[in-house]
Design a protein around this motif. Structure first.
Motif, PDB file in Angstrom:
ATOM      1  N   CYS A 144       5.757 -61.339  19.206  1.00 57.62           N
ATOM      2  CA  CYS A 144       5.901 -59.974  18.703  1.00 57.62           C
ATOM      3  C   CYS A 144       7.040 -59.302  19.470  1.00 57.62           C
ATOM      4  O   CYS A 144       6.878 -58.956  20.646  1.00 57.62           O
ATOM      5  N   CYS A 202       1.553 -58.325  14.220  1.00 57.91           N
ATOM      6  CA  CYS A 202       2.364 -57.659  15.242  1.00 57.91           C
ATOM      7  C   CYS A 202       2.628 -56.210  14.859  1.00 57.91           C
ATOM      8  O   CYS A 202       2.761 -55.865  13.685  1.00 57.91           O
ATOM      9  N   LEU A 204       0.083 -56.806  19.869  1.00 57.77           N
ATOM     10  CA  LEU A 204      -0.745 -57.534  18.916  1.00 57.77           C
ATOM     11  C   LEU A 204      -1.825 -56.585  18.413  1.00 57.77           C
ATOM     12  O   LEU A 204      -2.636 -56.075  19.188  1.00 57.77           O
ATOM     13  N   ASN A 226       4.645 -60.735   9.933  1.00 57.40           N
ATOM     14  CA  ASN A 226       3.191 -60.668   9.772  1.00 57.40           C
ATOM     15  C   ASN A 226       2.690 -61.416   8.539  1.00 57.40           C
ATOM     16  O   ASN A 226       1.494 -61.387   8.246  1.00 57.40           O
ATOM     17  N   GLN A 244      12.283 -58.465  13.940  1.00 56.70           N
ATOM     18  CA  GLN A 244      12.478 -59.299  15.118  1.00 56.70           C
ATOM     19  C   GLN A 244      13.878 -59.881  15.208  1.00 56.70           C
ATOM     20  O   GLN A 244      14.309 -60.306  16.283  1.00 56.70           O
TER      21      GLN A 244
END
Length: 664
Positions: free
Chosen positions: A483, A498, A503, A570, A646
């Motif tokens: 994450c 995430c 989390l 996710n 990310q």
């Protein structure tokens, strides 16, 4: 052949190091290349706690305790995570701090030592109370709706009243109709009287002014005068028509002038034709000058084409607009209050934002809390990051603050951290290793074929090894979840959702927009609108934008909308690894979204193919979709749009999907 060379080079290096050791007297060079490098490595970002070295990007120390966690900061003597909690501080001779859990510092404000969400709550005399309406103000320790209620009475005895109409005002602890009544001081008590009564005409000794009806009269320099029409205003002790007259001059010496035309403006106690003249400050005096004069040309070049009265007007993008007060300034083509607002964004795309606090500053077209965040340039885009992240120059909540300025002869800067340069480091030894196939990992050296470098930290490379912050993990391991920069080990039955670096659990809700992912403690009936968590009785949401609720509806569920930007990180493996598309957003309409430069990805097969442009995604309910920005890249399927928070490029996104999904 490549493998043979990689085995031979360390042996050659070992012999060379041994020779140097014999000549120069080094006593700490080991046989293995990694071991030799350890003797000279930087120990980047390492501090000492109780004579134990630790990495400030992996832990924080507070009050002689070491707390693990890459995202930890310090709140007095307590460690906390600003991604999910808030640190509040009060200074009253001495500093007190407290942590409020379950509310991220990204969206909170402090009310004393208690954090609250200013979207749905308000701080009244150090007490957090729920907002009864979007336009809520404080009345003592309670909140009231300024559109429907009045807060009346003296400071020590406030009363909230249901407002009968917009014409009703306070008179002591009661209200009166300002069209038919006035409020008079009679025998030291405020009482309402008919507008025709004698007290409404007399002067009030207590107030020093004549009680008056603000809808029909004007109070000017302690004198009440009739108000002929709504566009009449005060000028000193007189009334003037702001349609046909001008009120010119300094506050202590106002003059009413007959306005020659709508183009005429004030210049000191006189007026000038703004089409043919300008007002210049010459030897500390305001004087009119021909528009062709040097002072007008200079002013015109700086402000635009129309000269203006800088005391009463602002020039904004060659447009002259009224200046409500001295602290108002231009923002693009509009005027903003620099006490309560921010003007953010590049010159061609300015945005006026309501400033959450005096600590908030601009970051692109958004704002950030300078106490808990910083503004970083990531992939040519300005983005806010937690102050504990590596991109932030300021390292917050650490035992030893890293100096922002350093001497390169005595220190080394590595991944945003400053460390002392060791005396035994020799430039030639680094050059020797690099010349034989090694590369730098921060200030350490590593073998790219057998090791992986994660944000300045080396790890042994295994099959499917990828970086997650400073750690390495097997991207195909279903128990591991990355994450942002934090690596988590999943428990059995955990979905692994995430929210930024955190989390998510069943007790939390993650609200996400283009700018932020914010974790909230779940509340019954609340919804996400972008990264804001809102109360549907106060706000309505459409496409990531909140609007105040005007009138309650009978069927509340029809009005409640949730609008969040889903994260591709996710998605479960089935949805991620089947057919997915990625493209550049071109435009948005009420019923569809158009993408260009579209690639079709089939992660499980490792196949990427181009598609004809444009690709259209139908959106029957536009309000439920998030705010999307033309020119940005998104992943999408037949139903939803996803962002890859990310990764910062299409190439990184493709690499992530195929690395995780492909089964050769």
């Amino acid at each position: 052949m490549t493998q043979t060379r990689s085995k031979m080079i360390p042996l050659f290096a070992l012999g060379y190091i041994l020779l140097v050791w014999l000549i120069c007297g080094f006593t700490n060079v080991s046989g293995a290349t990694v071991g030799a490098t350890e003797a000279y490595k930087n120990n980047c970002c390492r501090k000492t706690w109780m004579e134990i070295g630790y990495d400030i990007r992996k832990a924080v120390c507070c009050e002689n305790h070491l707390y693990p966690g890459a995202e930890r900061s310090r709140c007095g003597g307590q460690a906390f995570n600003p991604e999910e909690d808030t640190c509040c501080k009060v200074e009253n001779g001495y500093t007190k701090t407290a942590v409020t859990e379950g509310l991220s510092e990204k969206v909170s404000s402090c009310c004393g030592l208690k954090a609250y969400n200013p979207l749905n709550e308000i701080c009244c005399q150090s007490t957090v109370v729920a907002k009864p309406a979007p336009k809520a103000h404080c009345c003592g320790q309670e909140a009231f709706d300024v559109d429907k209620q009045l807060c009346c009475g003296p400071t020590h005895n406030k009363t909230i009243l249901t407002r009968y109409s917009s014409d009703h005002l306070c008179c002591g602890n009661n209200q009166f109709d300002s069209k038919a009544e006035c409020c008079c001081l009679i025998q030291n008590a405020l009482k309402t009287q008919p507008i025709s009564s004698s007290c409404c005409v007399k002067e009030s000794a207590r107030l020093g002014t004549k009680a008056h009806n603000t809808f029909q009269e004007l109070s000017s320099q302690s004198t009440v005068v009739d108000k002929p029409a709504p566009h009449f205003q005060c000028c000193g002790g007189k009334v003037f028509n702001n349609h046909t007259q001008l009120c010119c001059g300094p506050t202590h010496n106002k003059t009413i002038l007959t306005r020659y035309s709508s183009d005429h403006l004030c210049c000191g106690n006189n007026q000038f034709d703004s089409k043919a003249e300008c007002c210049c400050l010459i030897q500390n005096a305001l004087k009119t000058q021909p528009i062709s004069s040097s002072c007008c040309v200079k002013k015109s070049a700086h402000l635009g084409t129309k000269a203006h009265n800088t005391f009463q007007e602002l020039s904004s993008q060659s447009t002259v607009v009224d200046k409500p007060a001295p602290h108002f300034q231009c923002c693009g083509g509009k005027v903003f209050n620099n006490h309560t607002q921010l003007c953010c964004g590049p010159t061609h795309n300015k945005t006026i934002l309501t400033r959450y606090s005096c600590d908030h500053l601009c970051c692109g077209n958004n704002q950030f809390d300078s106490k808990t965040e910083c503004c970083c340039l990531i992939q040519n885009a300005l983005k806010t990051q937690p102050i504990s992240s590596s991109c932030c120059v300021k390292e917050s909540g650490r035992c030893d603050e890293a100096p922002p300025v350093y001497n390169p002869h005595t220190h080394i800067c590595c991944v945003g951290c400053v460390s002392e340069r060791k005396s035994e480091w020799k430039p030639w030894i680094d050059q020797f290793y690099v010349s034989h196939g090694q590369h730098y990992c921060g200030t350490e050296l590593y073998w790219p074929h057998t090791q992986i470098c994660c944000n300045g930290h080396r790890h042994h490379k295994k099959e499917n090894t990828h970086c997650c912050g400073v750690k390495a993990y097997n991207i195909k391991d279903p128990r591991m979840k990355c994450c942002a920069w934090a690596l988590h080990t999943l428990t059995i039955g955990h979905e692994g959702q995430c929210c930024g670096s955190i989390l998510q659990t069943s007790m939390n809700v993650c609200c996400s927009s283009e700018d932020e992912e914010v974790l909230y403690s779940a509340k019954t009936g609340y919804r996400c609108c972008g990264h804001r968590y809102y109360n549907p009785s106060l706000w309505s949401c459409c496409a990531g934008k909140l609007s105040p609720v005007q009138q309650p509806r009978q069927n509340e569920s029809e009005r409640v909308k949730e609008s969040i930007l889903l994260s591709v990180n996710n998605l479960n493996e089935t949805n991620l690894c089947d057919e997915m598309r990625i493209g550049t957003l071109e435009s948005v309409s009420p019923h569809s979204i158009m993408f260009g430069n579209v690639l079709k990805i089939h992660g499980r097969n490792g196949i990427v193919t181009h598609m004809a442009s444009p690709q259209i995604l139908k959106t029957p309910d536009r309000c439920s979709f998030p705010k999307l920005i033309p020119g940005n890249n998104y992943l999408f399927d037949e139903v939803n749009v996803f962002a890859d928070f990310q990764h910062n490029s299409i190439l990184q996104s493709l690499h992530f999907i195929i690395s995780k999904c492909h089964r050769p």
